[in-house]
Design a protein around this motif. Structure first.
Motif, short mmCIF file in Angstrom:
data_model
loop_
_atom_site.label_atom_id
_atom_site.label_comp_id
_atom_site.label_asym_id
_atom_site.label_seq_id
_atom_site.Cartn_x
_atom_site.Cartn_y
_atom_site.Cartn_z
N ARG A 174 66.05 31.72 74.71
CA ARG A 174 64.78 31.16 75.17
C ARG A 174 64.96 29.70 75.61
N ARG A 175 65.76 28.93 74.86
CA ARG A 175 65.98 27.54 75.25
C ARG A 175 66.72 27.45 76.58
N CYS A 178 64.19 28.33 79.33
CA CYS A 178 63.16 27.30 79.53
C CYS A 178 63.74 26.00 80.07
N GLN A 186 57.32 26.62 81.04
CA GLN A 186 57.96 26.95 79.76
C GLN A 186 56.96 27.53 78.77
N LEU A 190 57.26 31.26 77.03
CA LEU A 190 57.22 31.46 75.59
C LEU A 190 56.05 32.36 75.18
N TRP A 193 57.02 35.90 76.05
CA TRP A 193 58.02 36.38 75.09
C TRP A 193 57.35 36.79 73.77
#
Length: 373
Positions: A174-175, A178, A186, A190, A193
């Motif tokens: 995820r990081r 993003c 971002q 998130l 997700w």
């Protein structure tokens, strides 16, 4: 000739070459892409369990390993239990085959007034051309079956490896995703997700709960009828009917019917009737209540998504279609503005009344017909 025409022709040929190369690469990698999609949804399904274990201080990699070990042990136990049941039942059927053959021959002789014997039937079967061709084709197909099994095991291993990496390195993934997006995007990624994790986990939870209820109900029936291997058959019915879309119900009910038929043909009819009745109860009572709290999509939308997923990706698409559509619906619902409904009877399936004319008066005028002066 214009000076730009050669450059345009070269550019067009280069674009066509890139398109053909991309099409060829996509055709070669379509199997890998499908495996990655399956692995991603599997990682989303086990994400809640891993996050809960990681929140209690356990390392995320160890938590992922423990979850996968639990899934692997459950899968191997199910396969071993089902395999032992089938092997034992096949041995029993082979031992009882002469009795079945004698009963069939006696019925044929009494019904059609023939004089068949078991020895004649066995000789005709053993020396028949179709049996010899079947044995030859089976012998030549052993290599194909072995290749298919090895390919399936390799694909299963690939899916498990990708899903392990997706689940263990979920925060890092995820990081990384993003980091290439602006802050406003971002937050949307998130949010999507999180919705995907909730909907996929809810779908697996509801299916698992329905599999448990279905297995318990069929177990009671099989025990009452005295059908052998009732626990294994109950597990088979519960898992296959819930996790194999479209045809899972028929596959799940076929095996208990076959085993019940070896005990008593009437038992097979009892099993068939119970499967049909329970399926209606599950479709109209149990499933709407469970999925409304977890997946929350209309049954018609779920049915259409399964058909679309099957057309696009086969059985895999049918399996992941419902959580994918539920995720998309929940994500888009945050950006759709909703308004209060008007006070109109047609909203509830009624008809709009004409103002100023009472209902009784309108009925009387309809009966009298138009006034004639």
């Amino acid at each position: 000739m214009p000076g730009w025409l050669p450059r345009a022709m070269v550019m067009a040929l280069a674009l066509y070459g890139c398109f053909r190369l991309g099409s060829w690469a996509f055709d070669q990698l379509i199997g890998l892409l499908i495996n990655i999609v399956i692995a991603f949804f599997l990682a989303l399904a086990i994400e809640p369990a891993i996050s809960r274990m990681a929140g209690r201080g356990m390392r995320r990699g160890l938590a992922t390993l423990l979850v996968f070990l639990g899934v692997l042990i459950a899968g191997v136990g199910f396969v071993v239990l089902l395999g032992s049941m089938l092997a034992g039942q096949i041995v029993d059927m082979v031992d009882e085959f002469p009795k079945y053959l004698d009963s069939v021959i006696n019925w044929v002789n009494q019904t059609f007034r023939t004089e068949l014997s078991r020895v004649e039937v066995q000789d005709s079967l053993l020396h028949s051309d179709w049996l010899q061709k079947y044995v030859q084709n089976s012998a030549t197909g052993v290599l194909d079956v072995s290749t298919t099994v090895l390919g399936g095991l390799f694909r299963l291993l690939t899916i498990f490896l990708f899903s392990f990496y997706f689940a263990a390195d979920g925060p890092r993934l995820r990081r990384a995703l993003c980091s290439v997006l602006p802050p406003s995007r971002q937050a949307e990624v998130l949010r999507a997700w999180e919705i995907a994790v909730d909907k996929t986990g809810g779908y697996i939870y509801s299916r698992g709960l329905m599999a448990l209820i279905s297995g318990a109900a069929h177990y009671v029936l099989l025990v009452v009828l005295g059908v052998p291997y009732a626990p294994a058959l109950a597990v088979w019915v519960g898992l296959v009917s819930q996790f194999i879309p479209t045809i899972g119900t028929y596959l799940a009910g076929a095996l208990p019917m076959l085993i019940a038929f070896t005990v008593d043909p009437w038992y097979a009819l009892w099993v068939l009737g119970f499967v049909v009745v329970y399926q209606q109860f599950e479709n109209y009572v149990l499933q709407p209540k469970l999925t409304s709290r977890t997946v929350d999509i209309h049954p018609a939308v779920a049915f259409g998504s399964v058909i679309a997923g099957t057309a696009l990706m086969g059985a895999v698409g049918a399996l992941i279609a419902i959580p994918a559509v539920a995720t998309l619906q929940a994500f888009l619902g945050a950006y759709v503005k909703r308004y209060d409904l008007t006070d109109d009877p047609r909203m509830h399936g009624g008809h709009r009344l004409r103002r100023g004319v009472p209902l009784l008066e309108r009925l009387r005028s309809a009966v009298r017909g138009p006034d004639v002066e």
